[in-house]
Design a protein around this motif. Structure first.
Motif, short mmCIF file in Angstrom:
data_model
loop_
_atom_site.label_atom_id
_atom_site.label_comp_id
_atom_site.label_asym_id
_atom_site.label_seq_id
_atom_site.Cartn_x
_atom_site.Cartn_y
_atom_site.Cartn_z
N UNK A 128 40.35 -15.16 2.85
CA UNK A 128 39.65 -16.44 2.82
C UNK A 128 38.13 -16.24 2.83
N UNK A 129 37.65 -15.39 3.74
CA UNK A 129 36.21 -15.14 3.79
C UNK A 129 35.75 -14.36 2.57
N UNK A 130 36.58 -13.46 2.07
CA UNK A 130 36.23 -12.71 0.86
C UNK A 130 35.98 -13.65 -0.31
N UNK A 131 36.81 -14.70 -0.41
CA UNK A 131 36.63 -15.67 -1.49
C UNK A 131 35.29 -16.38 -1.37
N UNK A 132 34.86 -16.68 -0.15
CA UNK A 132 33.56 -17.32 0.05
C UNK A 132 32.43 -16.38 -0.35
N UNK A 133 32.52 -15.14 0.10
CA UNK A 133 31.45 -14.18 -0.19
C UNK A 133 31.38 -13.92 -1.70
N UNK A 134 32.53 -13.91 -2.35
CA UNK A 134 32.58 -13.62 -3.77
C UNK A 134 31.90 -14.70 -4.62
N UNK A 135 31.65 -15.87 -4.03
CA UNK A 135 30.98 -16.94 -4.77
C UNK A 135 29.49 -16.65 -4.97
N UNK A 136 28.94 -15.73 -4.16
CA UNK A 136 27.53 -15.35 -4.26
C UNK A 136 27.47 -13.91 -4.76
N UNK A 137 26.64 -13.66 -5.76
CA UNK A 137 26.53 -12.30 -6.29
C UNK A 137 26.09 -11.35 -5.17
N UNK A 138 26.94 -10.38 -4.84
CA UNK A 138 26.69 -9.43 -3.75
C UNK A 138 26.80 -8.02 -4.31
N UNK A 139 25.74 -7.23 -4.15
CA UNK A 139 25.74 -5.85 -4.66
C UNK A 139 26.71 -4.97 -3.89
N UNK A 140 26.60 -5.00 -2.54
CA UNK A 140 27.40 -4.14 -1.68
C UNK A 140 27.91 -4.98 -0.51
N UNK A 141 29.17 -4.78 -0.18
CA UNK A 141 29.79 -5.47 0.96
C UNK A 141 30.32 -4.42 1.91
N UNK A 142 29.85 -4.48 3.16
CA UNK A 142 30.24 -3.52 4.19
C UNK A 142 31.03 -4.25 5.26
N UNK A 143 32.20 -3.72 5.63
CA UNK A 143 33.01 -4.30 6.70
C UNK A 143 33.77 -3.19 7.39
N UNK A 144 34.22 -3.47 8.61
CA UNK A 144 34.99 -2.44 9.33
C UNK A 144 36.33 -2.18 8.65
N UNK A 145 36.89 -3.22 8.05
CA UNK A 145 38.13 -3.05 7.29
C UNK A 145 38.30 -4.24 6.35
N UNK A 146 39.18 -4.08 5.36
CA UNK A 146 39.44 -5.11 4.37
C UNK A 146 40.95 -5.33 4.31
N UNK A 147 41.38 -6.59 4.39
CA UNK A 147 42.80 -6.87 4.23
C UNK A 147 43.18 -6.71 2.76
N UNK A 148 44.47 -6.54 2.46
CA UNK A 148 44.88 -6.46 1.06
C UNK A 148 44.44 -7.69 0.27
N UNK A 149 44.44 -8.87 0.91
CA UNK A 149 44.02 -10.09 0.21
C UNK A 149 42.54 -10.02 -0.15
N UNK A 150 41.74 -9.48 0.75
CA UNK A 150 40.30 -9.33 0.46
C UNK A 150 40.09 -8.35 -0.68
N UNK A 151 40.84 -7.26 -0.68
CA UNK A 151 40.74 -6.28 -1.77
C UNK A 151 41.11 -6.93 -3.10
#
Length: 524
Positions: A331-354
């Motif tokens: 859900x949050x990945x979809x929000x972030x993806x709406x804005x052009x982002x060069x690099x995204x750093x997180x402690x982990x990514x769910x399969x849905x975010x990937x």
């Protein structure tokens, strides 16, 4: 008959190679081919045993020197028949004459890698064990062979075996290659000595001669970790180097997708991870643009922190670096993806975010935990290096209210938040914050008033009731007056100006609470 003639008669060899390695990766195959193309193999200890077990004819170093290994193996190759054989410059007739006079067979190739000192100390070895893994003869032979590269081929690691053998197929290793290998050998020995001196310095208290953080001389070792897409500009080449075996920016970082990183990407990732570390485990998000935070926030939920950070300056967030200190869900990945982002750093990514970012293959996803905190910070200048202690972590100790008005508990929380962010904003820095989020950032101006006006402009109506953090003291009252007029409710700054009384009086006239921290956070 000379010793070389006697050797050739016994082995059929016309050249001599000295091989003594700790890392035996590929050495049997390397030595076998050397033997097949006419090299007599001279070796020591464990290397000689490994080669003999593989069926490769080996001459022991003790047979060359006429002396046995001594002192538990500490002395094997420290002998004129070894170092004379390596250092003799075949271009010099006098050197050749002396070899013949002393019946020393010259060495044509030296293959050495060193005792694994760094690996040993990294495993928590005792001092005695560490000391026994300080190689003496190995660096001496590497340096000797490298110095004499006109006559000798030095092979300082398994990564060079294939290239050397390829050239030997054509008869000999070229002078150009020998010179390049000599450079690599000197780099290896320099790095080895730097690692040992760094280990020795760990037990030295700061301030002691030649010890501690700021010794009289400084030897640093850097290893290439990554070739970068380009430098600060596309026409500049770039690479990332880390210091020795220490924890570094990309330690424990896993790249999940995306294009190659650039110089600016890594510089911004460093800024993002350092700021994120200020907030511990409290859900936090930061957005970095040109090494400055254009948005930072904390919240009960990671999604809330990101939204608040983005609201700080959604225009500047375009093309920025986003860093989160928790797991990114779909859900949050979809929000972030709406804005052009060069690099995204997180402690982990769910399969849905990937999956969300799978549709954006150029976006770089980095899985990363906490960034190790350095003991020192180094900044390069022309022909040199500036070194200082790492900046402190803020915890409100020593803070004092200097105005008639005391900040409320809510304002104090925002003041501490803004102060932590200001520490990571280029000077002169003004950070406006409200409810655990930045609402305006003024960075890198020569005038503190200019930084204040930029932050106020970025905040708009949100400035009313916000707090302000200034990375250094206000030299005049005008900066505080500008902030107070815009509606700022409280200010945090180091104090220490000759005009502190005027600045405090201006805050009192405006009904603004002011806290002095007693320390500044310049970031040039």
């Amino acid at each position: 008959m000379s010793e070389r003639g006697e050797t050739a008669g016994k082995t059929g060899a016309s050249r001599r190679a000295l091989i003594a390695v700790s890392d035996k990766t590929g050495v049997v195959g390397f030595a076998r081919i050397l033997s097949e193309v006419g090299f007599e193999i001279v070796s020591t200890g464990g290397t000689g045993k490994a080669l003999e077990e593989a069926g490769i004819p080996v001459t022991k170093v003790a047979d060359v020197t006429g002396s046995p290994e001594m002192l538990g193996g500490r002395v094997k190759t420290l002998h004129p028949r070894v170092h004379g054989a390596i250092l003799a410059d075949r271009r010099d007739p006098e050197h050749v004459r002396q070899l013949e006079e002393h019946e020393i067979v010259p060495v044509d190739l030296v293959c050495i890698n060193l005792y694994p000192f760094e690996k040993t100390v990294a495993g928590g070895a005792s001092e005695d064990e560490a000391i026994e893994n300080i190689d003496v003869g190995g660096p001496a032979m590497l340096r000797a062979a490298a110095k004499n590269f006109h006559s000798v081929t030095v092979v300082p690691g398994p990564e060079h075996y294939e290239g050397v053998l390829r050239e030997l197929e054509d008869g000999e290793v070229s002078l150009e290659t020998r010179r390049r290998l000599a450079l690599e050998a000197f780099r290896k020995t320099a790095a080895y000595d730097a690692a040992i001196s760094a280990w020795m310095a760990e037990g030295e208290p700061d301030g002691e001669p030649d010890g501690g953080l700021l010794p009289d001389s400084l030897s640093l070792r850097y290893e290439k970790r990554l070739d970068l897409r380009y430098g600060e500009n596309p026409h500049q080449r770039a690479a990332y180097y880390s210091q020795g075996g220490a924890q570094h920016l990309l330690s424990g970082v896993r790249k999940l997708q995306g294009k190659d990183l650039s110089f600016n990407n890594l510089y911004d990732v460093d800024a993002a991870r350092k700021l994120l570390a200020e907030f511990g485990d409290e859900p936090a998000a930061v957005i970095i643009k040109h090494a400055n935070p254009c948005g930072a926030a904390v919240d009960r939920r990671l999604a809330g922190a990101y939204r608040k950070a983005l609201d700080s300056d959604p225009v500047s967030a375009f093309g920025g670096i986003v860093a989160l200190n928790g797991e990114l869900d779909g859900e949050l990945a979809a929000e972030i993806a709406e804005v052009f982002t060069e690099v995204l750093v997180a402690r982990s990514f769910t399969p849905e975010a990937r999956e969300v970012f799978g549709a954006k293959p150029n976006a770089v996803l980095l899985e990363a935990g906490d960034l190790p905190r350095p003991d020192a910070v180094q900044k390069p200048v022309t022909g040199g290096l500036l070194v200082q202690d790492a900046d402190v972590t803020e915890d409100a100790s020593g803070y004092r209210t200097v105005t008639q008005k005391e900040p409320t508990d809510d304002l104090m929380r925002d003041l501490l938040f803004a102060w932590r962010v200001a520490k990571h904003v280029k000077s002169n820095a003004i950070v406006l914050a409200k409810e655990g989020a930045t609402v305006g950032v003024g960075a890198g101006q020569m005038s503190r008033v200019d930084s204040s006006e930029i932050a106020i402009k970025k905040a708009g109506e949100r400035v009313r009731g916000a707090v302000a953090a200034s990375d250094a003291f206000f030299p005049f009252a005008d900066g505080v007056e500008v902030l107070a007029e815009a509606g700022v409710a409280a200010v945090i700054e180091p104090g220490g100006s000759r005009r502190d009384d005027e600045v405090i009086a201006a805050a009192d006239r405006a009904g603004v609470a002011m806290v002095f921290t007693g320390r500044r956070h310049f970031l040039h």
